[in-house]
Scaffold this active site. Structure first.
Site, short mmCIF file in Angstrom:
data_model
loop_
_atom_site.label_atom_id
_atom_site.label_comp_id
_atom_site.label_asym_id
_atom_site.label_seq_id
_atom_site.Cartn_x
_atom_site.Cartn_y
_atom_site.Cartn_z
N GLY A 13 1.00 16.19 -8.19
CA GLY A 13 -0.13 15.26 -8.12
C GLY A 13 -0.87 15.41 -6.80
N ALA A 14 -0.98 16.67 -6.34
CA ALA A 14 -1.47 16.91 -4.97
C ALA A 14 -2.93 17.35 -4.91
CB ALA A 14 -0.58 17.94 -4.28
N ARG A 16 -5.33 15.31 -5.00
CA ARG A 16 -6.09 14.27 -4.29
C ARG A 16 -5.11 13.19 -3.79
NH1 ARG A 16 -8.58 11.37 -9.76
NH2 ARG A 16 -6.89 9.84 -9.93
N ASP A 63 1.45 20.00 -16.15
CA ASP A 63 1.70 18.60 -16.53
C ASP A 63 3.19 18.37 -16.30
OD1 ASP A 63 2.39 16.25 -17.80
OD2 ASP A 63 1.20 16.65 -19.60
N VAL A 64 3.53 17.53 -15.33
CA VAL A 64 4.94 17.37 -14.95
C VAL A 64 5.79 16.75 -16.06
CG1 VAL A 64 4.50 17.30 -12.47
CG2 VAL A 64 4.58 15.15 -13.77
N SER A 142 6.99 2.39 -5.48
CA SER A 142 5.83 1.53 -5.21
C SER A 142 6.32 0.12 -4.91
CB SER A 142 4.92 1.48 -6.44
OG SER A 142 3.95 0.45 -6.32
N TYR A 154 4.47 0.29 -15.29
CA TYR A 154 4.49 0.93 -13.96
C TYR A 154 5.61 0.36 -13.09
CZ TYR A 154 2.30 2.61 -9.56
OH TYR A 154 2.02 3.22 -8.36
N ALA A 155 5.80 -0.96 -13.12
CA ALA A 155 6.86 -1.58 -12.32
C ALA A 155 8.22 -1.07 -12.78
CB ALA A 155 6.79 -3.10 -12.46
N ALA A 157 8.83 1.81 -14.27
CA ALA A 157 8.94 3.23 -13.87
C ALA A 157 9.24 3.35 -12.39
CB ALA A 157 7.65 3.97 -14.22
N LYS A 158 8.56 2.54 -11.57
CA LYS A 158 8.74 2.67 -10.12
C LYS A 158 10.08 2.11 -9.66
CE LYS A 158 5.05 4.89 -8.86
NZ LYS A 158 5.22 6.35 -8.63
N1 LIG Z 1 -2.45 4.21 -4.19
C1 LIG Z 1 -1.54 3.26 -4.08
O1 LIG Z 1 -1.83 2.14 -3.63
C2 LIG Z 1 -0.13 3.53 -4.48
C3 LIG Z 1 0.82 2.52 -4.24
C4 LIG Z 1 2.14 2.72 -4.60
C5 LIG Z 1 2.52 3.91 -5.19
N2 LIG Z 1 1.59 4.89 -5.42
C6 LIG Z 1 2.08 6.13 -6.04
O2 LIG Z 1 1.74 7.22 -5.23
C7 LIG Z 1 1.52 8.37 -6.05
C8 LIG Z 1 0.15 8.95 -5.74
O3 LIG Z 1 -0.84 7.96 -6.00
P1 LIG Z 1 -2.37 8.10 -5.60
O4 LIG Z 1 -2.80 6.75 -5.22
O5 LIG Z 1 -2.56 9.24 -4.68
O6 LIG Z 1 -2.99 8.39 -7.05
P2 LIG Z 1 -4.20 9.32 -7.54
O7 LIG Z 1 -4.55 8.81 -8.89
O8 LIG Z 1 -5.26 9.41 -6.51
O9 LIG Z 1 -3.51 10.75 -7.64
C9 LIG Z 1 -2.50 11.01 -8.59
C10 LIG Z 1 -2.55 12.49 -8.93
O10 LIG Z 1 -1.51 12.73 -9.91
C11 LIG Z 1 -2.04 13.62 -10.86
N3 LIG Z 1 -1.30 13.54 -12.12
C12 LIG Z 1 -1.32 12.53 -13.03
N4 LIG Z 1 -0.57 12.83 -14.08
C13 LIG Z 1 -0.04 14.06 -13.84
C14 LIG Z 1 0.82 14.90 -14.58
N5 LIG Z 1 1.30 14.54 -15.79
N6 LIG Z 1 1.16 16.10 -14.05
C15 LIG Z 1 0.67 16.47 -12.84
N7 LIG Z 1 -0.14 15.71 -12.10
C16 LIG Z 1 -0.49 14.52 -12.60
C17 LIG Z 1 -3.49 13.19 -11.02
O11 LIG Z 1 -4.26 14.20 -11.65
C18 LIG Z 1 -3.89 12.90 -9.59
O12 LIG Z 1 -4.41 14.03 -8.93
C19 LIG Z 1 1.69 7.90 -7.49
O13 LIG Z 1 3.00 8.15 -7.92
C20 LIG Z 1 1.44 6.41 -7.38
O14 LIG Z 1 2.04 5.73 -8.43
C21 LIG Z 1 0.29 4.72 -5.08
#
Ligand SMILES: NC(=O)c1ccc[n+]([C@@H]2O[C@H](COP(=O)([O-])OP(=O)(O)OC[C@H]3O[C@@H](n4cnc5c(N)ncnc54)[C@H](O)[C@@H]3O)[C@@H](O)[C@H]2O)c1
Length: 253
Positions: A13-14, A16, A63-64, A142, A154-155, A157-158
């Site tokens: 998920g890197a 962005r 797709d993970v 999270s 989501y809760a 899963a996390k």
């Molecule tokens: N942003 C927050 O406030 C926050 C808070 C707690 C936890 N998180 C967790 O941190 C992580 C990153 O979040 P973020 O805010 O950067 O989200 P984001 O939506 O900006 O980025 C997530 C990335 O994951 C990719 N992705 C989604 N499904 C995928 C799949 N099946 N295979 C490969 N890539 C996939 C997306 O394309 C995207 O680029 C996530 O696990 C999110 O749940 C985020």
């Protein structure tokens, strides 16, 4: 492996957000980084940032939650970048809704990306870590793991990521592999921007409102999480395993 050999890290998920910041940060720590996201082209910005700074990186579309794609992605990374010994399970999605309105498909999507994805990626990567006698796995949890209205999928899963992490730590410790979890609070990314849109607020107002509830009085940035991941993935963190670090600008209840 000699201590001078470059370690290879995978960040899922890197393309962005937190994953991109983590990939860039791990590259700055001297790692070669495999940048995984759904669309290989979308990974190119992150890869370019790393290579422009003199690092090594590879864009990988995967797709993970898809077993065959994960197998071939990890094989490709091992062949083109080197055997991965650092894995950051960061890929994530939201499908928020109140329980009575949540579809089974929204439940399954969230479970599949976070839990099945982390499972498949960890299983495919661990053999390289076992062979190396060294490994670092970091799973993104999270603050929602503690419960959050509208996020029963989501809760769950996390919270699951935390049990997954502790079990990896117990199973893999004897191979020199640690597993830890970073649990972010509010981080300014596309994910929280989408939440602001869903609740009908501008993103700036949404962040300002969130900041008033956070002890340090600001929302987090992706780099705040990348810093924590850099610690857990470092050579110096070898005696830290099975932990959950909330990175949320303050304690959570
Ligand atoms: N942003 C927050 O406030 C926050 C808070 C707690 C936890 N998180 C967790 O941190 C992580 C990153 O979040 P973020 O805010 O950067 O989200 P984001 O939506 O900006 O980025 C997530 C990335 O994951 C990719 N992705 C989604 N499904 C995928 C799949 N099946 N295979 C490969 N890539 C996939 C997306 O394309 C995207 O680029 C996530 O696990 C999110 O749940 C985020």
């Amino acid at each position: 492996m000699s201590t001078t050999e470059q370690r290879v890290a995978i960040v899922t998920g890197a393309a962005r957000g937190i994953g991109a910041a983590t990939a860039v940060r791990l590259a700055a720590e001297g790692r070669a980084v495999a940048v995984i996201d759904l669309d290989e082209d979308a990974c190119k910005d992150t890869v370019e940032k790393i290579t422009a700074a003199g690092g090594r990186a590879l864009a990988v579309g995967c797709d993970v939650s898809d077993e065959a794609q994960v197998t071939s992605a990890v094989e490709r990374i091992a062949a083109e970048l080197g055997a991965p010994t650092i894995l950051v399970n960061n890929a994530g999605v939201l499908r928020d809704n109140l329980l009575f309105k949540m579809s089974a498909s929204d439940w399954d999507t969230v479970m599949n990306v976070h839990l099945r994805g982390a499972f498949l990626m960890s299983r495919a990567s661990q053999k390289h870590m076992v062979d190396a006698g060294f490994g670092r796995i970091v799973n993104l949890s999270s603050s929602s793991a503690l419960g959050n209205r509208g996020q029963v999928n989501y809760a769950a899963a996390k919270a699951g990521m935390q049990g997954f992490t502790k079990t990896l730590a117990k199973e893999l410790g004897k191979f020199g592999i640690t597993a830890n979890s970073v649990a972010p609070g509010f981080i300014a990314t596309e994910m929280t921007k989408a939440t602001a849109e869903r609740v009908g607020m501008g993103f700036e107002d949404f962040q300002a409102a969130a900041a008033t509830q956070i002890p340090v009085q600001r929302v987090g940035q992706p780099e705040d999480i990348a810093n924590a991941v850099a610690f857990f993935t470092g050579d110096a963190a070898g005696f830290v395993s099975g932990q959950v670090l909330y990175v949320a600008g303050g304690p959570l209840n």
